[in-house]
Write a protein that holds these residues in place. Sequence first.
Motif, PDB file in Angstrom:
ATOM      1  N   GLY A  60     -43.346 -29.435   1.277  1.00  0.00           N
ATOM      2  CA  GLY A  60     -43.148 -28.149   1.942  1.00  0.00           C
ATOM      3  C   GLY A  60     -41.767 -28.095   2.545  1.00  0.00           C
ATOM      4  N   GLN A  61     -41.516 -27.167   3.452  1.00  0.00           N
ATOM      5  CA  GLN A  61     -40.224 -27.017   4.091  1.00  0.00           C
ATOM      6  C   GLN A  61     -40.404 -26.755   5.574  1.00  0.00           C
ATOM      7  OE1 GLN A  61     -38.660 -23.802   1.844  1.00  0.00           O
ATOM      8  NE2 GLN A  61     -37.596 -25.139   0.407  1.00  0.00           N
ATOM      9  N   SER A  62     -39.468 -27.308   6.348  1.00  0.00           N
ATOM     10  CA  SER A  62     -39.541 -27.121   7.784  1.00  0.00           C
ATOM     11  C   SER A  62     -39.104 -25.719   8.154  1.00  0.00           C
ATOM     12  CB  SER A  62     -38.637 -28.124   8.491  1.00  0.00           C
ATOM     13  OG  SER A  62     -39.014 -29.427   8.167  1.00  0.00           O
ATOM     14  N   VAL A 158     -49.963 -26.277   8.789  1.00  0.00           N
ATOM     15  CA  VAL A 158     -50.818 -26.355   7.600  1.00  0.00           C
ATOM     16  C   VAL A 158     -50.693 -25.094   6.755  1.00  0.00           C
ATOM     17  CG1 VAL A 158     -53.208 -26.501   6.805  1.00  0.00           C
ATOM     18  CG2 VAL A 158     -52.429 -27.959   8.691  1.00  0.00           C
ATOM     19  N   LYS A 159     -50.678 -23.953   7.424  1.00  0.00           N
ATOM     20  CA  LYS A 159     -50.532 -22.684   6.702  1.00  0.00           C
ATOM     21  C   LYS A 159     -49.204 -22.630   5.957  1.00  0.00           C
ATOM     22  CE  LYS A 159     -50.392 -17.670   7.489  1.00  0.00           C
ATOM     23  NZ  LYS A 159     -50.464 -16.601   8.525  1.00  0.00           N
ATOM     24  N   ARG A 161     -47.385 -25.206   4.890  1.00  0.00           N
ATOM     25  CA  ARG A 161     -47.411 -26.142   3.771  1.00  0.00           C
ATOM     26  C   ARG A 161     -48.149 -25.551   2.572  1.00  0.00           C
ATOM     27  NH1 ARG A 161     -44.109 -28.544   6.321  1.00  0.00           N
ATOM     28  NH2 ARG A 161     -43.930 -30.795   6.614  1.00  0.00           N
ATOM     29  N   MET A 162     -49.287 -24.938   2.831  1.00  0.00           N
ATOM     30  CA  MET A 162     -50.066 -24.361   1.746  1.00  0.00           C
ATOM     31  C   MET A 162     -49.323 -23.195   1.100  1.00  0.00           C
ATOM     32  SD  MET A 162     -53.968 -24.547   3.213  1.00  0.00           S
ATOM     33  CE  MET A 162     -54.648 -24.013   1.640  1.00  0.00           C
ATOM     34  N   ARG A 163     -48.618 -22.397   1.928  1.00  0.00           N
ATOM     35  CA  ARG A 163     -47.869 -21.276   1.373  1.00  0.00           C
ATOM     36  C   ARG A 163     -46.753 -21.745   0.456  1.00  0.00           C
ATOM     37  NH1 ARG A 163     -45.206 -19.531   5.664  1.00  0.00           N
ATOM     38  NH2 ARG A 163     -43.195 -20.250   4.853  1.00  0.00           N
ATOM     39  N   ARG A 164     -46.157 -22.882   0.756  1.00  0.00           N
ATOM     40  CA  ARG A 164     -45.063 -23.376  -0.060  1.00  0.00           C
ATOM     41  C   ARG A 164     -45.543 -24.115  -1.313  1.00  0.00           C
ATOM     42  NH1 ARG A 164     -43.108 -23.054   5.081  1.00  0.00           N
ATOM     43  NH2 ARG A 164     -40.910 -22.435   5.289  1.00  0.00           N
ATOM     44  N   LEU A 165     -46.753 -24.590  -1.269  1.00  0.00           N
ATOM     45  CA  LEU A 165     -47.276 -25.345  -2.402  1.00  0.00           C
ATOM     46  C   LEU A 165     -48.001 -24.473  -3.422  1.00  0.00           C
ATOM     47  CD1 LEU A 165     -47.942 -28.135  -3.714  1.00  0.00           C
ATOM     48  CD2 LEU A 165     -50.053 -28.096  -2.357  1.00  0.00           C
ATOM     49  N   LEU A 166     -48.836 -23.557  -2.948  1.00  0.00           N
ATOM     50  CA  LEU A 166     -49.740 -22.857  -3.847  1.00  0.00           C
ATOM     51  C   LEU A 166     -49.073 -21.864  -4.802  1.00  0.00           C
ATOM     52  CD1 LEU A 166     -52.864 -22.339  -1.558  1.00  0.00           C
ATOM     53  CD2 LEU A 166     -52.468 -24.072  -3.327  1.00  0.00           C
ATOM     54  N   PRO A 167     -48.120 -21.013  -4.372  1.00  0.00           N
ATOM     55  CA  PRO A 167     -47.529 -20.082  -5.352  1.00  0.00           C
ATOM     56  C   PRO A 167     -46.910 -20.754  -6.573  1.00  0.00           C
ATOM     57  CG  PRO A 167     -47.051 -19.335  -3.126  1.00  0.00           C
ATOM     58  CD  PRO A 167     -47.666 -20.695  -2.993  1.00  0.00           C
ATOM     59  N   PRO A 168     -46.121 -21.835  -6.421  1.00  0.00           N
ATOM     60  CA  PRO A 168     -45.640 -22.498  -7.644  1.00  0.00           C
ATOM     61  C   PRO A 168     -46.770 -23.039  -8.500  1.00  0.00           C
ATOM     62  CG  PRO A 168     -44.334 -23.177  -5.744  1.00  0.00           C
ATOM     63  CD  PRO A 168     -45.524 -22.426  -5.212  1.00  0.00           C
ATOM     64  N   PHE A 169     -47.818 -23.528  -7.853  1.00  0.00           N
ATOM     65  CA  PHE A 169     -48.984 -24.018  -8.593  1.00  0.00           C
ATOM     66  C   PHE A 169     -49.672 -22.889  -9.338  1.00  0.00           C
ATOM     67  CE2 PHE A 169     -53.688 -24.504  -8.152  1.00  0.00           C
ATOM     68  CZ  PHE A 169     -53.879 -25.400  -9.203  1.00  0.00           C
ATOM     69  N   TRP A 170     -49.861 -21.734  -8.685  1.00  0.00           N
ATOM     70  CA  TRP A 170     -50.485 -20.594  -9.350  1.00  0.00           C
ATOM     71  C   TRP A 170     -49.653 -20.112 -10.534  1.00  0.00           C
ATOM     72  CZ3 TRP A 170     -51.247 -17.850  -4.015  1.00  0.00           C
ATOM     73  CH2 TRP A 170     -52.336 -18.424  -3.355  1.00  0.00           C
ATOM     74  N   PHE A 171     -48.341 -20.034 -10.337  1.00  0.00           N
ATOM     75  CA  PHE A 171     -47.457 -19.571 -11.403  1.00  0.00           C
ATOM     76  C   PHE A 171     -47.563 -20.486 -12.618  1.00  0.00           C
ATOM     77  CE2 PHE A 171     -43.298 -19.349 -13.519  1.00  0.00           C
ATOM     78  CZ  PHE A 171     -43.161 -17.983 -13.704  1.00  0.00           C
ATOM     79  N   TRP A 172     -47.510 -21.789 -12.382  1.00  0.00           N
ATOM     80  CA  TRP A 172     -47.649 -22.761 -13.467  1.00  0.00           C
ATOM     81  C   TRP A 172     -49.036 -22.701 -14.082  1.00  0.00           C
ATOM     82  CZ3 TRP A 172     -51.034 -26.941 -13.573  1.00  0.00           C
ATOM     83  CH2 TRP A 172     -50.824 -27.900 -14.565  1.00  0.00           C
ATOM     84  N   GLY A 173     -50.041 -22.641 -13.214  1.00  0.00           N
ATOM     85  CA  GLY A 173     -51.411 -22.636 -13.701  1.00  0.00           C
ATOM     86  C   GLY A 173     -51.755 -21.443 -14.551  1.00  0.00           C
ATOM     87  N   LEU A 174     -51.116 -20.291 -14.298  1.00  0.00           N
ATOM     88  CA  LEU A 174     -51.382 -19.100 -15.099  1.00  0.00           C
ATOM     89  C   LEU A 174     -51.128 -19.380 -16.575  1.00  0.00           C
ATOM     90  CD1 LEU A 174     -52.001 -16.050 -15.304  1.00  0.00           C
ATOM     91  CD2 LEU A 174     -49.559 -15.642 -14.890  1.00  0.00           C
ATOM     92  N   PHE A 175     -50.020 -20.044 -16.878  1.00  0.00           N
ATOM     93  CA  PHE A 175     -49.695 -20.339 -18.273  1.00  0.00           C
ATOM     94  C   PHE A 175     -50.648 -21.384 -18.858  1.00  0.00           C
ATOM     95  CE2 PHE A 175     -45.812 -18.690 -16.413  1.00  0.00           C
ATOM     96  CZ  PHE A 175     -45.346 -17.834 -17.395  1.00  0.00           C
TER      97      PHE A 175
END
Length: 451
Positions: A60-62, A158-159, A161-175
């Motif tokens: 994530g990012q600070s 926590v919120k 961290r999840m915001r920074r992790l999930l969108p790239p995962f969703w984008f990749w997972g779509l394909f």
Amino acid sequence: MSWEQQQGYPQQGQGYGQEYGYSGSVQQPYQQQPYPPQAYPQQSYPQPYSQEYVDHGYDGQSVPDATSPMPVVEPEPEPPVLEAPADAEAEEEKPPSRPPGRDRYFDTLRAVALIRVVAYHTFGWAWAGMVFPSMGIMFGLAGTLMAKSLERPAFKVVKSRMRRLLPPFWFWGLFVVLAMLIHDWMPGWQIVFWVVPLGDPPGNQWAVQAWEILWYLRTYLWFVLLSPVLLKVFRLAPVPVLLLSLAPIVVFHFLWEPPDNRLGSALTDLATFLFCWMLGFAHRDKVLERLKPLVVVVLSLAAIGFGGWYAFTHQAESGSYDLDDIPLAQAFWSAGYVMLLMWAKSYFGIDFAWLTRFRRTDRIVTIFNSRAVTIYLWHEIALILAVPLIDQFWNVPAFEKWLPLESQWFMFGIGWVLIAVFVLVCGWVEDVAGKKKPQLLPGGRPARMGM
């Protein structure tokens, strides 16, 4: 192991990838056809870094520091520079000053860890994890950054961290999900794990090489959710709690074996890398600095020695001495290795500030850290696509004659070319997830008038 594999899909190799949800199975080198098949993107300078350590990638990012209470008086803009002063060229040759608030030692470790992951998945070297245990190192780095972030309210951290992790995962997972659906995959209710990967996302065998790496995101996400409690427990008795963090993997190995399902996979991976995550807490709280050097070195070498001994003496059970196939050996080897890296950083004050003098190398390290999630998620797909791409090279006589098409090193290079393409095409998702202006490549020099 994914849910589908339990229902009768064929297994590939051994190790966490198929038994524990770990992607470390010994992959066979990609095969390339010895004969033609029958059918078948100006040099730039780093931007100044923020005052706060920017936690990129999996970690994530600070959130940037609060703005200064003193008002900032903006200087009156100067007229455009139409002609550079005589010493402008010499000024540009000066190495950039050390980025305030960043630690290039950690940045470099993460970059090397990602390179090692790609190399392992290309060549399948069993010894790669012993030379550089990438997964343990990345969990250790994530732990220290998480401890720093938890100086703020836990829920917000926590919120974030999840915001920074999930969108790239969703984008990749779509394909990946669309590709599996096209190839006859019939998902069940477990598809919810493609939304929030608290368990291993399901998939079919056709795409197993792409989705098996998701064990890391799942384990990281659980560590993020558990960190507020883990940090409080750690600070009650730092050294005893740190040592006891190796107990779960010992219990799982000798006393109680977790079930062979999503829960068991998550428990095993959490136990395997719990010590490394807690080491991150110990580094942030300066616990390692207070320990006697002799004690740290002896304990670290003892852990490494035990992990190596166990790996080599239990090859018959796993099929090789690859640490990724043997959770107990992985836990102890990574524990000793990462402890030495963290302790050396604290004791000797290592920060790799000299890296900023090498502009190109420093820029590469910046890109790796800013695009860590993208590189990790897309690297397997890049390696998969490299094989049919190289197959087409055989159809060009000059390529066949002068290029080492049969070499795995050639495929390793083509894989990195494709990874670079994915970074350019898909990396902006990490910027959006971090609430930043999307960039083609991070770390570039800001535009200047008259240039």
